[in-house]
Write a protein that holds these residues in place. Structure first.
Motif, PDB file in Angstrom:
ATOM      1  N   ARG A 214       0.832  -1.206   0.000  1.00  0.00           N
ATOM      2  CA  ARG A 214       0.000   0.000   0.000  1.00  0.00           C
ATOM      3  C   ARG A 214       0.867   1.257   0.000  1.00  0.00           C
ATOM      4  O   ARG A 214       0.575   2.227  -0.700  1.00  0.00           O
ATOM      5  CB  ARG A 214      -0.921  -0.004   1.220  1.00  0.00           C
ATOM      6  N   ALA A 215       1.920   1.247   0.816  1.00  0.00           N
ATOM      7  CA  ALA A 215       2.784   2.422   0.911  1.00  0.00           C
ATOM      8  C   ALA A 215       3.520   2.677  -0.402  1.00  0.00           C
ATOM      9  O   ALA A 215       3.673   3.834  -0.829  1.00  0.00           O
ATOM     10  CB  ALA A 215       3.788   2.244   2.048  1.00  0.00           C
ATOM     11  N   LEU A 216       3.982   1.619  -1.075  1.00  0.00           N
ATOM     12  CA  LEU A 216       4.654   1.785  -2.360  1.00  0.00           C
ATOM     13  C   LEU A 216       3.712   2.338  -3.409  1.00  0.00           C
ATOM     14  O   LEU A 216       4.075   3.227  -4.194  1.00  0.00           O
ATOM     15  CB  LEU A 216       5.242   0.440  -2.817  1.00  0.00           C
ATOM     16  N   ILE A 217       2.498   1.823  -3.441  1.00  0.00           N
ATOM     17  CA  ILE A 217       1.505   2.314  -4.403  1.00  0.00           C
ATOM     18  C   ILE A 217       1.174   3.768  -4.116  1.00  0.00           C
ATOM     19  O   ILE A 217       1.063   4.598  -5.026  1.00  0.00           O
ATOM     20  CB  ILE A 217       0.237   1.436  -4.357  1.00  0.00           C
ATOM     21  N   GLU A 218       1.033   4.096  -2.833  1.00  0.00           N
ATOM     22  CA  GLU A 218       0.692   5.461  -2.428  1.00  0.00           C
ATOM     23  C   GLU A 218       1.770   6.451  -2.851  1.00  0.00           C
ATOM     24  O   GLU A 218       1.480   7.600  -3.177  1.00  0.00           O
ATOM     25  CB  GLU A 218       0.513   5.511  -0.907  1.00  0.00           C
ATOM     26  N   THR A 219       3.040   6.007  -2.868  1.00  0.00           N
ATOM     27  CA  THR A 219       4.156   6.912  -3.163  1.00  0.00           C
ATOM     28  C   THR A 219       4.750   6.684  -4.539  1.00  0.00           C
ATOM     29  O   THR A 219       5.842   7.181  -4.818  1.00  0.00           O
ATOM     30  CB  THR A 219       5.264   6.720  -2.105  1.00  0.00           C
ATOM     31  N   ASP A 220       4.058   5.924  -5.378  1.00  0.00           N
ATOM     32  CA  ASP A 220       4.557   5.639  -6.727  1.00  0.00           C
ATOM     33  C   ASP A 220       5.946   4.995  -6.698  1.00  0.00           C
ATOM     34  O   ASP A 220       6.800   5.278  -7.536  1.00  0.00           O
ATOM     35  CB  ASP A 220       4.595   6.903  -7.590  1.00  0.00           C
ATOM     36  N   GLY A 221       6.175   4.131  -5.699  1.00  0.00           N
ATOM     37  CA  GLY A 221       7.431   3.397  -5.636  1.00  0.00           C
ATOM     38  C   GLY A 221       8.571   4.132  -4.964  1.00  0.00           C
ATOM     39  O   GLY A 221       9.709   3.641  -4.964  1.00  0.00           O
ATOM     40  N   ASN A 222       8.309   5.290  -4.372  1.00  0.00           N
ATOM     41  CA  ASN A 222       9.363   6.046  -3.691  1.00  0.00           C
ATOM     42  C   ASN A 222       9.621   5.423  -2.321  1.00  0.00           C
ATOM     43  O   ASN A 222       8.803   5.546  -1.402  1.00  0.00           O
ATOM     44  CB  ASN A 222       8.943   7.512  -3.539  1.00  0.00           C
ATOM     45  N   VAL A 223      10.760   4.762  -2.162  1.00  0.00           N
ATOM     46  CA  VAL A 223      11.049   4.014  -0.936  1.00  0.00           C
ATOM     47  C   VAL A 223      11.208   4.955   0.256  1.00  0.00           C
ATOM     48  O   VAL A 223      10.778   4.647   1.372  1.00  0.00           O
ATOM     49  CB  VAL A 223      12.317   3.154  -1.116  1.00  0.00           C
ATOM     50  N   THR A 224      11.808   6.125   0.037  1.00  0.00           N
ATOM     51  CA  THR A 224      12.000   7.078   1.139  1.00  0.00           C
ATOM     52  C   THR A 224      10.662   7.548   1.693  1.00  0.00           C
ATOM     53  O   THR A 224      10.446   7.570   2.915  1.00  0.00           O
ATOM     54  CB  THR A 224      12.826   8.284   0.661  1.00  0.00           C
ATOM     55  N   LYS A 251       7.741  -2.476  -7.034  1.00  0.00           N
ATOM     56  CA  LYS A 251       8.537  -1.243  -7.038  1.00  0.00           C
ATOM     57  C   LYS A 251       9.052  -0.950  -8.432  1.00  0.00           C
ATOM     58  O   LYS A 251       9.008   0.205  -8.901  1.00  0.00           O
ATOM     59  CB  LYS A 251       9.691  -1.376  -6.050  1.00  0.00           C
ATOM     60  N   THR A 252       9.561  -1.959  -9.128  1.00  0.00           N
ATOM     61  CA  THR A 252      10.068  -1.766 -10.489  1.00  0.00           C
ATOM     62  C   THR A 252       8.975  -1.296 -11.431  1.00  0.00           C
ATOM     63  O   THR A 252       9.189  -0.395 -12.252  1.00  0.00           O
ATOM     64  CB  THR A 252      10.671  -3.089 -11.013  1.00  0.00           C
ATOM     65  N   ARG A 253       7.789  -1.880 -11.295  1.00  0.00           N
ATOM     66  CA  ARG A 253       6.668  -1.489 -12.163  1.00  0.00           C
ATOM     67  C   ARG A 253       6.230  -0.045 -11.891  1.00  0.00           C
ATOM     68  O   ARG A 253       5.917   0.713 -12.809  1.00  0.00           O
ATOM     69  CB  ARG A 253       5.494  -2.438 -11.956  1.00  0.00           C
ATOM     70  N   LEU A 254       6.233   0.353 -10.620  1.00  0.00           N
ATOM     71  CA  LEU A 254       5.784   1.694 -10.262  1.00  0.00           C
ATOM     72  C   LEU A 254       6.787   2.770 -10.676  1.00  0.00           C
ATOM     73  O   LEU A 254       6.393   3.884 -11.026  1.00  0.00           O
ATOM     74  CB  LEU A 254       5.542   1.777  -8.760  1.00  0.00           C
ATOM     75  N   THR A 255       8.066   2.443 -10.634  1.00  0.00           N
ATOM     76  CA  THR A 255       9.093   3.427 -10.948  1.00  0.00           C
ATOM     77  C   THR A 255       9.574   3.356 -12.390  1.00  0.00           C
ATOM     78  O   THR A 255      10.332   4.215 -12.824  1.00  0.00           O
ATOM     79  CB  THR A 255      10.312   3.253 -10.015  1.00  0.00           C
ATOM     80  N   GLY A 256       9.130   2.294 -13.080  1.00  0.00           N
ATOM     81  CA  GLY A 256       9.604   2.127 -14.455  1.00  0.00           C
ATOM     82  C   GLY A 256       8.787   2.893 -15.445  1.00  0.00           C
ATOM     83  O   GLY A 256       9.101   3.004 -16.598  1.00  0.00           O
TER      84      GLY A 256
END
Length: 256
Positions: A214-224, A251-256
């Protein structure tokens, strides 16, 4: 994002000076307002292209709330679809089968929630039984030509997401489904642990993975940013993501 350059100037004046004139009028009117606006455009990109005024952008950019697209909130699709099926139908007794929800969760929904709502309204007109099956949806193939269907996405456990217990003897009625809720999420977890005989460590791991998703989706893959949401150290979160194939792929899909 759609207003003309002249309207941008007029709006900027209202925000900076608190004054305006009515169309065709000559009297300057003083006003004190708070502006709430919405857009589906990327205003920062429009500023870079010279299509939106930078000074107006910063005037409007006070408190920003970003609403993720429906395709980035796959877990919400099942609940929304069944909600619309219950509220838009004539008798409120229709709901989607799990295989139908999986199909809907793999669609990109370019029209977001409004597109899903219109789809459910349309299909309700042609489904006779209480359960809307995948075969019913496939009869509406033309409805999905405007978006993409990604069959490589991992399946969602809608029985768990919708808090629907397994029923081997009969299908749950809409009234039973609506009543099967928990006032406290801790009660739901405790019930799942006891009823399924699952260990606390398994539940903790599952909960950790779902929260990180959920957190990755919410931030478009931004880990910080995801680490800030989860109140975790970034190195630890990065270690968990890199060590889990599903999280790493997300994460790769969201940031790619």
């Amino acid at each position: 994002g759609d207003i003309s350059p002249n309207t941008q100037v007029a709006l900027l004046r209202v925000l900076q000076e608190g004054t305006f004139e009515r169309v065709g009028g000559t009297q300057t009117i003083q006003t004190d307002v708070r502006v709430v606006c919405a857009t589906n455009k990327d205003l920062e990109e429009m500023v870079r292209r010279g299509e939106f005024r930078l000074d107006l952008y910063y005037r409007l950019k006070g408190v920003v709330i970003e609403m993720p697209a429906l395709r980035d909130r796959r877990a919400d699709i099942g609940r929304l679809a069944n909600h619309f099926a219950a509220t838009l139908g004539t008798d409120g007794t229709k709901w989607f089968a799990t295989n139908a929800l999986q199909f809907l969760a793999n669609y990109s929904w370019p029209g977001t929630v409004r597109e899903l709502q219109n789809f459910v309204r349309s299909i309700l007109l042609f489904v006779d039984g209480s359960v809307i099956e995948l075969d019913d949806i496939l009869e509406f193939r033309d409805f999905f030509v405007s978006g993409d269907i990604d069959r490589t996405l991992p399946p969602l456990d809608f029985d768990t997401l919708l808090d629907i217990p397994e029923r081997a003897d009969e299908l749950m009625t809409v009234e039973e489904e609506r009543s099967y809720t928990y006032r406290d999420p801790a009660d739901a977890l405790a019930d799942k642990i006891v009823s399924e005989g699952r260990s606390l460590s398994d539940i903790k791991r599952q909960l950790e993975i779902e929260c990180i998703k959920r957190a990755l989706i919410e931030t478009d893959g931004n880990v910080t940013q995801a680490a800030d949401i989860l109140q975790m150290k970034r190195p630890r979160l990065s270690q968990i993501i890199n060590g889990d194939e599903e999280l790493s792929a997300l994460k790769t899909r969201l940031t790619g």
